[in-house]
Scaffold this motif. Structure first.
Motif, PDB file in Angstrom:
ATOM      1  N   ASN A   1      19.719  -0.620   5.933  1.00 36.35           N
ATOM      2  CA  ASN A   1      18.444  -1.295   5.671  1.00 36.35           C
ATOM      3  C   ASN A   1      17.649  -0.664   4.540  1.00 36.35           C
ATOM      4  O   ASN A   1      16.456  -0.844   4.448  1.00 36.35           O
ATOM      5  CB  ASN A   1      17.560  -1.325   6.919  1.00 36.35           C
ATOM      6  CG  ASN A   1      18.180  -2.142   8.005  1.00 36.35           C
ATOM      7  OD1 ASN A   1      19.028  -2.984   7.732  1.00 36.35           O
ATOM      8  ND2 ASN A   1      17.779  -1.893   9.228  1.00 36.35           N
ATOM      9  N   ARG A   2      18.286   0.103   3.703  1.00 35.64           N
ATOM     10  CA  ARG A   2      17.547   0.669   2.577  1.00 35.64           C
ATOM     11  C   ARG A   2      17.985   0.079   1.243  1.00 35.64           C
ATOM     12  O   ARG A   2      17.556   0.537   0.197  1.00 35.64           O
ATOM     13  CB  ARG A   2      17.715   2.185   2.542  1.00 35.64           C
ATOM     14  CG  ARG A   2      16.902   2.896   3.605  1.00 35.64           C
ATOM     15  CD  ARG A   2      17.003   4.392   3.439  1.00 35.64           C
ATOM     16  NE  ARG A   2      16.582   5.081   4.648  1.00 35.64           N
ATOM     17  CZ  ARG A   2      15.345   5.532   4.839  1.00 35.64           C
ATOM     18  NH1 ARG A   2      14.427   5.368   3.927  1.00 35.64           N
ATOM     19  NH2 ARG A   2      15.025   6.151   5.955  1.00 35.64           N
ATOM     20  N   SER A   3      18.877  -0.896   1.290  1.00 36.28           N
ATOM     21  CA  SER A   3      19.297  -1.519   0.040  1.00 36.28           C
ATOM     22  C   SER A   3      18.109  -2.223  -0.596  1.00 36.28           C
ATOM     23  O   SER A   3      17.301  -2.846   0.089  1.00 36.28           O
ATOM     24  CB  SER A   3      20.396  -2.536   0.301  1.00 36.28           C
ATOM     25  OG  SER A   3      21.546  -1.883   0.755  1.00 36.28           O
ATOM     26  N   LEU A   4      18.006  -2.087  -1.906  1.00 36.41           N
ATOM     27  CA  LEU A   4      16.866  -2.684  -2.586  1.00 36.41           C
ATOM     28  C   LEU A   4      17.092  -4.148  -2.894  1.00 36.41           C
ATOM     29  O   LEU A   4      16.155  -4.905  -3.075  1.00 36.41           O
ATOM     30  CB  LEU A   4      16.591  -1.923  -3.889  1.00 36.41           C
ATOM     31  CG  LEU A   4      16.257  -0.454  -3.726  1.00 36.41           C
ATOM     32  CD1 LEU A   4      15.952   0.168  -5.071  1.00 36.41           C
ATOM     33  CD2 LEU A   4      15.069  -0.283  -2.796  1.00 36.41           C
TER      34      LEU A   4
ATOM     35  N   THR B   1      27.662   0.368  -1.690  1.00 36.16           N
ATOM     36  CA  THR B   1      28.110   1.735  -1.922  1.00 36.16           C
ATOM     37  C   THR B   1      28.653   2.373  -0.654  1.00 36.16           C
ATOM     38  O   THR B   1      29.784   2.861  -0.601  1.00 36.16           O
ATOM     39  CB  THR B   1      26.920   2.559  -2.449  1.00 36.16           C
ATOM     40  OG1 THR B   1      26.590   2.086  -3.740  1.00 36.16           O
ATOM     41  CG2 THR B   1      27.263   4.018  -2.521  1.00 36.16           C
ATOM     42  N   THR B   2      27.860   2.334   0.423  1.00 37.11           N
ATOM     43  CA  THR B   2      28.277   3.031   1.643  1.00 37.11           C
ATOM     44  C   THR B   2      29.374   2.262   2.359  1.00 37.11           C
ATOM     45  O   THR B   2      30.305   2.856   2.893  1.00 37.11           O
ATOM     46  CB  THR B   2      27.080   3.216   2.583  1.00 37.11           C
ATOM     47  OG1 THR B   2      26.418   1.963   2.754  1.00 37.11           O
ATOM     48  CG2 THR B   2      26.106   4.216   2.017  1.00 37.11           C
TER      49      THR B   2
ATOM     50  N   LEU C   1      30.726  10.058   6.768  1.00 42.69           N
ATOM     51  CA  LEU C   1      30.679   8.749   6.109  1.00 42.69           C
ATOM     52  C   LEU C   1      29.847   7.760   6.916  1.00 42.69           C
ATOM     53  O   LEU C   1      29.021   7.031   6.363  1.00 42.69           O
ATOM     54  CB  LEU C   1      32.109   8.227   5.931  1.00 42.69           C
ATOM     55  CG  LEU C   1      32.908   8.922   4.824  1.00 42.69           C
ATOM     56  CD1 LEU C   1      34.373   8.591   4.947  1.00 42.69           C
ATOM     57  CD2 LEU C   1      32.366   8.523   3.468  1.00 42.69           C
TER      58      LEU C   1
ATOM     59  N   GLY D   1      27.596   8.555   9.131  1.00 49.43           N
ATOM     60  CA  GLY D   1      26.220   9.047   9.087  1.00 49.43           C
ATOM     61  C   GLY D   1      25.523   8.588   7.819  1.00 49.43           C
ATOM     62  O   GLY D   1      24.380   8.114   7.857  1.00 49.43           O
ATOM     63  N   THR D   2      26.216   8.682   6.689  1.00 45.55           N
ATOM     64  CA  THR D   2      25.619   8.219   5.434  1.00 45.55           C
ATOM     65  C   THR D   2      25.318   6.732   5.507  1.00 45.55           C
ATOM     66  O   THR D   2      24.254   6.275   5.092  1.00 45.55           O
ATOM     67  CB  THR D   2      26.591   8.490   4.271  1.00 45.55           C
ATOM     68  OG1 THR D   2      26.938   9.866   4.295  1.00 45.55           O
ATOM     69  CG2 THR D   2      25.956   8.152   2.954  1.00 45.55           C
TER      70      THR D   2
ATOM     71  N   LEU E   1      24.657   4.998   8.145  1.00 48.72           N
ATOM     72  CA  LEU E   1      23.502   4.752   9.019  1.00 48.72           C
ATOM     73  C   LEU E   1      22.196   5.148   8.345  1.00 48.72           C
ATOM     74  O   LEU E   1      21.189   4.459   8.463  1.00 48.72           O
ATOM     75  CB  LEU E   1      23.672   5.525  10.333  1.00 48.72           C
ATOM     76  CG  LEU E   1      24.755   4.985  11.253  1.00 48.72           C
ATOM     77  CD1 LEU E   1      24.864   5.846  12.490  1.00 48.72           C
ATOM     78  CD2 LEU E   1      24.454   3.547  11.632  1.00 48.72           C
ATOM     79  N   VAL E   2      22.237   6.280   7.630  1.00 45.47           N
ATOM     80  CA  VAL E   2      21.016   6.723   6.959  1.00 45.47           C
ATOM     81  C   VAL E   2      20.567   5.687   5.934  1.00 45.47           C
ATOM     82  O   VAL E   2      19.382   5.418   5.780  1.00 45.47           O
ATOM     83  CB  VAL E   2      21.261   8.090   6.296  1.00 45.47           C
ATOM     84  CG1 VAL E   2      20.176   8.408   5.301  1.00 45.47           C
ATOM     85  CG2 VAL E   2      21.331   9.178   7.341  1.00 45.47           C
ATOM     86  N   TYR E   3      21.531   5.085   5.268  1.00 41.55           N
ATOM     87  CA  TYR E   3      21.184   4.111   4.224  1.00 41.55           C
ATOM     88  C   TYR E   3      21.094   2.683   4.749  1.00 41.55           C
ATOM     89  O   TYR E   3      20.913   1.757   3.970  1.00 41.55           O
ATOM     90  CB  TYR E   3      22.200   4.183   3.083  1.00 41.55           C
ATOM     91  CG  TYR E   3      21.960   5.346   2.148  1.00 41.55           C
ATOM     92  CD1 TYR E   3      20.665   5.822   1.942  1.00 41.55           C
ATOM     93  CD2 TYR E   3      22.989   5.952   1.468  1.00 41.55           C
ATOM     94  CE1 TYR E   3      20.424   6.871   1.097  1.00 41.55           C
ATOM     95  CE2 TYR E   3      22.759   7.011   0.606  1.00 41.55           C
ATOM     96  CZ  TYR E   3      21.477   7.470   0.427  1.00 41.55           C
ATOM     97  OH  TYR E   3      21.243   8.510  -0.427  1.00 41.55           O
TER      98      TYR E   3
ATOM     99  N   LEU F   1      22.910  -0.131  -1.942  1.00 39.85           N
ATOM    100  CA  LEU F   1      23.347   0.969  -1.078  1.00 39.85           C
ATOM    101  C   LEU F   1      24.311   0.486  -0.019  1.00 39.85           C
ATOM    102  O   LEU F   1      25.206   1.211   0.403  1.00 39.85           O
ATOM    103  CB  LEU F   1      22.128   1.618  -0.415  1.00 39.85           C
ATOM    104  CG  LEU F   1      21.344   2.544  -1.325  1.00 39.85           C
ATOM    105  CD1 LEU F   1      20.081   3.006  -0.635  1.00 39.85           C
ATOM    106  CD2 LEU F   1      22.191   3.746  -1.710  1.00 39.85           C
TER     107      LEU F   1
END
Lengths: 373, 346, 625, 200
Positions: free
Chosen positions: D48-51, D133-134, D39, D41-42, D44-46, D130
């Protein structure tokens, strides 16, 4: 004992012979064993090196296994207990070395080839850059520097590096021009790169290799490698496009009108269809210069009037699962007439006359055999 | 039990708790009151060290790993090592991936590279299409990547209707569809709550029978000319051909909608429109070659098919005369678009 | 290691449901907590699902026999290969290993049951009902059609609006819970319940491999569970994990899936290694050569299994740095695998090899797995992988590694352990026929697929055009399915025959080496009359032929206060049933049913916790009386 | 063969001195590391990727979260006190501290409910971006863990009134305690990785 060794040797000799027969026979148009470009060549060379190494392993392991199983089989009535050997450290160390050496022998050329074929390619001036977008279930090819958009057939000049920037518009796809290079996946929100060089002119087959549901099996493409001059001609067809006004041939003119009337234009773009023509979507195949295409739909069948008509008549019959609507009801009395008109119109696009396209196929030297697949 | 009193004393526990509290305060203070001499990198390092410290204190003293059997420490460490290792590598993979993808993206859309580093909200990837005529770009923008989220989540999902394997239980009939399911954390009237309330479809017992119009002719005209795009089920193809089912009643009931429908058939339509929350930018050919009776019949057919009629408050069949009248106005498809835009659609 | 005694569990009974006491009949199987019965249930369920998967495979092969056939439509075809893969991996081969472990691991370490018998029952029922849930999708709108690794964004609601994907996600989610608790249970059992004298380095290799497998389960299933959960969230609540339009990255699913997926390969194949490591010594009448090496390499393989996952993703554009790193770690796995093969061969060397059916299967496993390993090394080379990834070459590879590797060795295990489980011998004459048909059929099916892969045939295509050079080998491959099917049917017949008039097996038909052969066949429900005392590796062999291994007497002393037989319980099956129905609630977003089932689970867990100790005591010393 | 109904709890032979439940709990916690690892990890991967917004810096509230983190840490402290009390047969203290743990856990949950509802008011929902979500999935999963812990503590507390408990039962409190501390250390990680680092 010697007898058994001979038998085992004969067995392996037989399988080796069989296996090389297979290699000899595998010269199909999609075979990876006969590459047509340096990238695929290096990749398959790596395989062949490992393949020969692996024969040593198979022969050694299989030989020892079969030999020892037979040599030490229990004879009837033999109830003796063999020495209960638990292990042998020297032996363990010795045969640890064997796989280590083999793995090193494989790893070194692997890394070398990997960096030669997969390292990021910075586009140079003479390179052809193509943006590839995977759609369910066709391919969109854009040549950003040439201003060309086409679908399912990638024209490239022989001997020049082709750099593909790839992404997907919906689900995953995988671009697999097996004669020219290994595959690379097309992934939404991600740009992947693949590059290759075609050594000889010809039509090379390719196929989507990542499950994309529906018509996945029918999602094929062609890479058409042409001599520089032929590529220039092809390029010219797109760059010097004439706006097609009313056509002289009444059949073609009827097809031209049907193209909008039947709603084709809502999805499909034909550049130069009319002045201020502003319909068609990028999420549907571009039909500009459709007459130059070798195949319909998405690399499945030859682009002949008959095949095109069959495709228009019942798209689901030809390519189950695709999204092309069926335009005519079975009972529609105008169906055949309108199909003929549309076929005539579509095949006229980009062709100076009917013969020229055929000639260009002949010129590429691929005949019906490869082209029809 | 042997390890009963291996644990520390109450005093020791209190001390540990105190330390934990102090560390938490320090962490808070570092973030809340900017410390001038700590740059970003060192702040992160400090925070990580402090929280690792807290972690170890809890694990060693509160969970007694310090004094307990080593097996526990071993097992737990394996879990921690696997988790840390795997997900640090994973995060790393994404970071180097993003480096190369920024590089690659610059091939396609040089503008985005700067945007993605500065303003993540602007990094929305969209298709820059090279070599496409300028006037096509607009229609491209409305497609694919650049579709606004709300649009994607509020519209019916395109379903592959091409193949028919038996689908006895459709998701929509048996249960909530996703747009109907209330979002977990959304309050009413906020984002995520479906804006449009799709009227409940109830199978009406009294099916509208032919009332002064030719049903048979309408069906024939429809399947011969319209079903190719709008589909036999009237659902159209999302993004390409607008639906007729559920959509037409809305148009029909709008002020002037009745006339508009006739005009669309006579003169066609071209340009951006919205239907049931999805935008379309296509072309509807003119069907002037059809007879007045055919146009009236097909309009009545589509207005009464697919339960459309149940969505209408009242329905008076379109008359042949109305079509004849409209035929005299000689509109262009652009004017039809204006007509549509003038409609007061919900 | 110190010998301890378990503290008493507090006796406080809040009886919602009395502990059932049936000893025979359907209800006794439903409420059983006996590891042997559960093991049999696991094995039967596995073979049942393997049968279903074989039917699916059969249809796939029929469809591919000739170009342009349409025996099944593309949609049905997608469902078939998806369910074939999911079934074989999750519902057939993995549970088969767990089933054998469930039955024989306690017997091999001299235990009377698992550490948590009710949890074991729960694990089985959750797995079984999860599998049933997955299969009911065929009747409710179509099975999942997204491939067994269900790559996003194919699984998003916009791309896949049917419920098939929900069934995949929820079914595996539920089944995964069962596997997870079973894995934990195995670890505690192996750590804590070994007989006196059974030190870790005296444990049979099968038990060792089960221990490693259990650790792999414990660490590999969480990422999968969370990934499944994320997709369920996406589909039920509209989150954006794998929604490209919202910025979601399809590639993350692949990472999470393969972080689980590669260890899963070893979860499948390590029990097979373990079984082979028992069968080959038994039929060679020699101890396993290099016992510590085999175990260490098993541990090493398990460990490295977590460090190689992106080799399934070489073509996703991770870049040369990542591909190099993961290619190298993958190559490294080749070394311990090679060591294992060498040690098995050295075990045969100098032995008295008896070619029973089990041994034949074991030897064919060695060859098959070696071939699978070699193609594995080939596919670990990213450049070549790019050429043949997602082609039939890969299909052939993993069928050699997992199908051939695990299946052949589990067939060996079936022949090896069937006498112990039933007390009847399987016919050896028929067995030889079964072997040649199954192994021959297997090679006929899958060896040509290497050639088809090299000829450029992608996997998961419903049909292919003529003239690409796929035709010949596809026909051969389909013929192979018929051969193998005959073999499997013959095996079935052979089993029936054994029950009808099989020879009685006796306690020790193979002159076995491990403790399970020291007790009657089938074993009594309390397993051992008295706790066995272990004084060497291959404990039973050392008892039978002490002079051959110079066994030293054991030093550990213990006294036994009678045998406690754990009581049956309703709660495992009730809780599993609640999860099962709750799964439907999740699929159809029916929250009321969900809440109801949640309540059942909460009440059930209290009932479980306060059920009391149950069961009964028997005193072995009085047994003879 | 004689069979006797079980009147006293049997003692099993065990090859180690590690109690089964405790060993089980540690293995579960090791496994849970992977759950939360995935969780986080997800997340962290996401990162700064929120649109679109709201972004973490817009909604996260450090002072409040610090207080709730402190509350959770202190509940851990009460947990060891409770265990210590039970081991020394100090039942009133044991009940007090156990109640304290449950209470502090509930306070933490209260903070979380407050936080979630504030976020939703500010426009951050599960479906918004995102980050939503995360974030909600991760902290929600943690919240569910805390809830289970609170219920567990209350169950132990109620049990202690139903039947007498003594130091012999300490193992079961200890196992529950291990779970509780684990939930606490997960929060230590979340607090740092999600909250604090965002404001560096």
């Amino acid at each position: 004992m010697v007898r058994w060794i001979f038998r085992v040797a004969a067995l392996f000799g037989l399988s080796a012979a069989l296996s090389s027969c297979v290699f000899q026979g595998s010269d199909g148009p999609q075979s990876v064993l006969h590459p047509a470009g340096p990238v695929a060549q290096e990749q398959i060379d790596l395989f062949l090196w490992t393949y020969y190494l692996s024969w040593i392993v198979v022969v050694a392991v299989g030989g020892v296994l079969i030999y020892s199983a037979l040599r030490f089989r229990r004879r009837p009535g033999d109830d003796s207990i063999p020495p209960q050997v638990h292990g042998n450290t020297t032996l363990e160390i010795a045969w640890t070395a064997i796989p280590v050496l083999l793995v090193i022998a494989v790893a070194i050329p692997t890394v070398r080839t990997l960096w030669r074929t997969e390292a990021f390619a910075e586009p140079k001036e003479q390179d052809i850059v193509v943006n590839v977008t995977g759609h369910q279930w066709w391919w969109r090819f854009e040549y950003p520097e040439l201003g060309i958009v086409t679908a399912n057939e990638l024209h490239v000049p022989v001997g020049r590096r082709v750099i593909l920037n790839m992404t997907s518009a919906d689900v995953l796809h995988s671009f697999w021009p097996m004669k020219l290079a290994g595959k690379r996946d097309l992934i939404p929100n991600q740009n992947n790169q693949l590059w290759f060089i075609a050594d000889e002119s010809g039509v090379y087959l390719g196929q989507c290799a990542e499950l994309c549901l529906g018509a996945h099996a029918y999602m094929r493409f062609r890479v058409i490698a042409e001599e520089e001059a032929d590529f220039e001609i092809w390029k010219g067809k797109f760059q010097d496009l004439q706006v097609q006004q009313v056509q002289a041939d009444p059949l073609i003119e009827q097809g031209r009108l049907l193209f909008t009337q039947k709603g084709c234009a809502t999805c499909h773009t034909i550049d130069g269809y009319a002045e201020d023509y502003s319909i068609g979507k990028p999420n549907f195949p571009d039909l500009t210069n459709f007459g130059l295409r070798l195949t319909v739909p998405a690399g499945w069948a030859d682009n002949t009037p008959e095949n095109l008509a069959a495709w228009l008549r019942d798209p689901q019959e030809i390519k189950p699962g695709n999204r092309m609507p069926t335009l005519w009801a079975e009972s529609d009395p105008n169906r055949e007439e309108e199909i003929d008109a549309l076929v005539a119109y579509l095949l006229s696009l980009g062709r100076d006359d009917q013969q020229q396209a055929q000639a260009s196929v002949q010129h590429l030297g691929v005949g019906g055999n490869h082209g029809s697949r | 039990m042997s390890h009963d009193h291996k644990g520390s004393s109450v005093g020791a526990y209190t001390f540990i708790a105190l330390v934990l509290g102090v560390i938490t305060y320090i962490e808070f203070a570092i973030i809340q009151y900017e410390v001038a001499w700590l740059n970003a990198a060192w702040t992160i390092i400090t925070l990580v060290v402090l929280s690792v410290g807290k972690f170890i204190l809890v694990v060693a003293f509160f969970m007694h790993l310090k004094d307990d059997e080593q097996t526990y420490t071993g097992f737990f460490s394996i879990g921690m090592v696997f988790a840390l290792g795997t997900f640090i590598v994973l995060a790393f993979l994404f970071s180097i991936r993003s480096v190369s993808s920024v590089w690659a993206r610059s091939e396609r859309t040089p503008v985005e590279v700067q945007a993605s580093s500065e303003h993540p909200e602007e990094a929305k990837p969209h298709h820059e299409l090279h070599g496409i005529p300028e006037h096509l770009q607009a229609s491209i923008e409305s497609e694919g990547y650049s579709r606004p989220l709300a649009e994607i989540f509020d519209t019916a999902r395109p379903k592959n209707q091409a193949l028919s394997i038996a689908v006895p239980v459709a998701r929509t009939t048996q249960s909530f569809t996703v747009s109907e399911a209330p979002p977990l954390f959304a309050l009413a009237g906020q984002d995520g709550v479906p804006v449009e309330e799709t009227p409940a479809i109830e199978v009406s017992a009294q099916t509208e029978t032919a009332q002064g119009f030719d049903t048979e002719l309408g069906g024939q005209v429809y399947s011969g000319n319209c079903a190719g795009c709008h589909q036999v089920n009237g659902q159209g193809i999302p993004g390409a051909f607008p639906p007729l089912a559920q959509n037409l009643p809305i148009l029909y009931q709008a002020d002037g909608g009745r006339e508009y429908l006739v005009n669309v058939l006579l003169y066609g339509l071209q340009g951006p429109i919205e239907a049931l929350g999805q935008s379309y930018n296509g072309i509807m050919p003119a069907w002037a070659q059809l007879g007045d009776d055919e146009i009236a019949a097909v309009l009545n057919h589509v207005l009464t098919s697919w339960d459309n009629v149940t969505l209408l408050d009242e329905f008076a069949p379109i008359l042949v005369e109305e079509v004849a009248t409209a035929r005299s106005t000689n509109l262009s498809s652009a004017q039809v678009l204006e007509l549509r835009n003038a409609l007061d659609l919900p | 290691m110190a010998v301890g005694r378990q503290p008493a569990r507090p006796v406080s009974e809040v009886k919602l449901l009395a502990r059932p006491t049936w000893t025979r009949g359907l209800l006794s199987w439903l409420t059983t907590v006996d590891h042997k019965r559960l093991g049999i249930l696991y094995i039967l369920a596995s073979f049942f699902f393997m049968g279903l998967a074989s039917i699916e495979a059969f249809l796939i092969r029929l469809q591919l026999t000739r170009p342009g056939l349409s025996i099944v439509s593309p949609d049905v075809y997608n469902q078939l290969f998806t369910m074939h893969g999911v079934t074989m991996v999750f519902l057939a081969i993995m549970p088969l290993g767990i089933g054998f472990a469930n039955y024989f691991m306690p017997l091999m370490i001299g235990a009377r049951d698992l550490a948590f018998p009710r949890l074991n029952a729960f694990g089985f029922w959750v797995y079984f009902l999860g599998a049933i849930l997955l299969y009911t999708s065929f009747f409710f709108g179509g099975a999942p059609d997204v491939g067994w690794f269900a790559y996003s964004p194919l699984t998003s609601l916009s791309n896949n609006p049917g419920t098939g994907t929900d069934y995949y996600m929820v079914g595996l989610f539920i089944g995964g819970i069962g596997t997870l608790v079973t894995g934990m249970n195995f670890i505690v059992t192996i750590i804590n319940m070994r007989a006196p004298g059974m030190t870790l380095m005296r444990m049979p290799v099968f038990v060792w491999m089960i221990l490693v497998t259990a650790f792999l389960i414990v660490f590999a299933f969480p990422p999968l569970t969370i990934a499944l959960f994320q997709v369920i969230m996406d589909r039920s609540f509209g989150t954006l994990f794998y929604e490209p339009a919202g910025g979601g990255m399809a590639i993350l699913w692949q990472h999470l899936f393969w972080i689980f997926g590669h260890p899963e390969v070893y979860i499948i194949v390590l029990p097979a290694f373990g079984a082979i490591s028992e069968i080959i010594p038994t039929f060679s009448r020699k101890p396993l050569f290099g016992y510590p090496i085999v175990i260490l390499s098993g541990i090493f393989i398990g460990f490295m299994g977590f460090a190689v996952w992106t080799h399934h993703m070489f073509t996703t554009g991770l870049g040369p740095v990542v591909n190099t790193a993961f290619a190298l770690t993958t190559f490294v796995i080749g070394v311990p695998t090679g060591l294992k093969v060498f040690n098995w061969m050295a075990t045969i060397w100098g032995g008295r090899v008896q070619f029973t059916t089990a041994m034949l299967f074991a030897i064919s496993f060695l060859v098959t797995f070696t071939i699978g390993g070699i193609t594995g090394i080939m596919l670990a080379m990213p450049p070549f992988d790019a050429l043949v990834q997602d082609s039939y070459f890969v299909v052939a590879h993993f069928h050699y590694a997992m199908g051939g590797g695990a299946l052949l060795s589990f067939l060996a295990a079936t022949y090896y352990w069937f006498p112990k489980m039933t007390g009847k011998m399987l016919s050896e004459t028929l067995g030889k026929w079964v072997f040649w048909l199954v192994a021959g059929g297997f090679y006929l099916i899958f060896f040509p697929q290497h050639f088809n892969g090299l000829a450029g045939m992608p996997r998961r295509i419903q049909t292919y055009p003529e003239g690409l050079g796929f035709e010949f080998w596809n026909v051969i491959s389909t013929i192979g399915t018929f051969v193998m099917a005959v073999g499997i049917l013959l095996l079935l017949y052979s089993v029936i025959l054994a029950f009808a008039r099989g020879e009685p097996a006796g306690n020790d038909p193979w002159d076995g080496r491990t403790l399970e052969w020291s007790i009657s066949s089938p074993p009594p429900y309390y397993n051992f009359d008295e706790m066995p005392v272990v004084n060497d590796r291959d404990a039973f062999w050392a008892q039978k032929y002490p002079e051959s291994v110079h066994a030293k007497p054991v030093e550990e002393e213990f006294e036994e206060h009678g045998i406690h037989i754990p009581g049956q319980s309703w709660y495992p099956v009730i809780m599993a049933g609640a999860l099962f129905i709750g799964g439907y609630a999740l699929i159809y977003n029916n929250w009321w049913l969900g809440i109801l089932m949640f309540a059942v689970i909460v009440i059930g867990s209290y009932g479980w916790a306060f059920e009391g100790i149950g069961g009964h005591h028997i005193h072995p010393e009085e047994k003879e009386a | 063969m004689s069979q006797a109904a079980v009147e006293h709890a049997p003692e099993h032979y065990r090859s180690t001195s590690l109690p089964d439940p405790k060993l089980m709990m540690w293995i579960f916690l090791a496994s849970d590391c992977m759950f939360f690892g995935t969780l986080i990890g997800t997340y962290l991967v996401y990162k700064n990727r929120s649109l679109e917004g709201p972004f973490p810096v817009d909604v996260l509230d450090i002072p409040i979260t610090t207080v709730s983190s402190f509350v959770l840490l202190m509940s851990s402290f009460l947990m060891v006190l409770a265990l210590h009390a039970l081991r020394t047969d100090n039942i009133p203290r044991f009940r007090l501290w156990t109640f304290g743990v449950a209470f502090f856990g509930s306070v933490f949950l209260g903070f979380q409910v407050f936080e979630f509802s504030t976020f939703v008011k500010e426009g951050l929902t599960l479906q918004q971006n995102l980050f939503g979500t995360t974030f909600f999935t991760l902290t929600g999963t943690h919240g569910i863990h805390v809830t289970i812990g609170v219920l567990w503590m209350l169950s132990i507390l109620i049990t202690s009134y139903v039947r007498p408990m003594s130091s012999k039962d300490a193992l079961y409190l200890e196992v529950a305690g291990l779970y509780w501390h684990f939930v606490d250390i997960v929060w230590i990680v979340i607090f740092t990785v999600i909250y604090l680092v965002e404001f560096v």
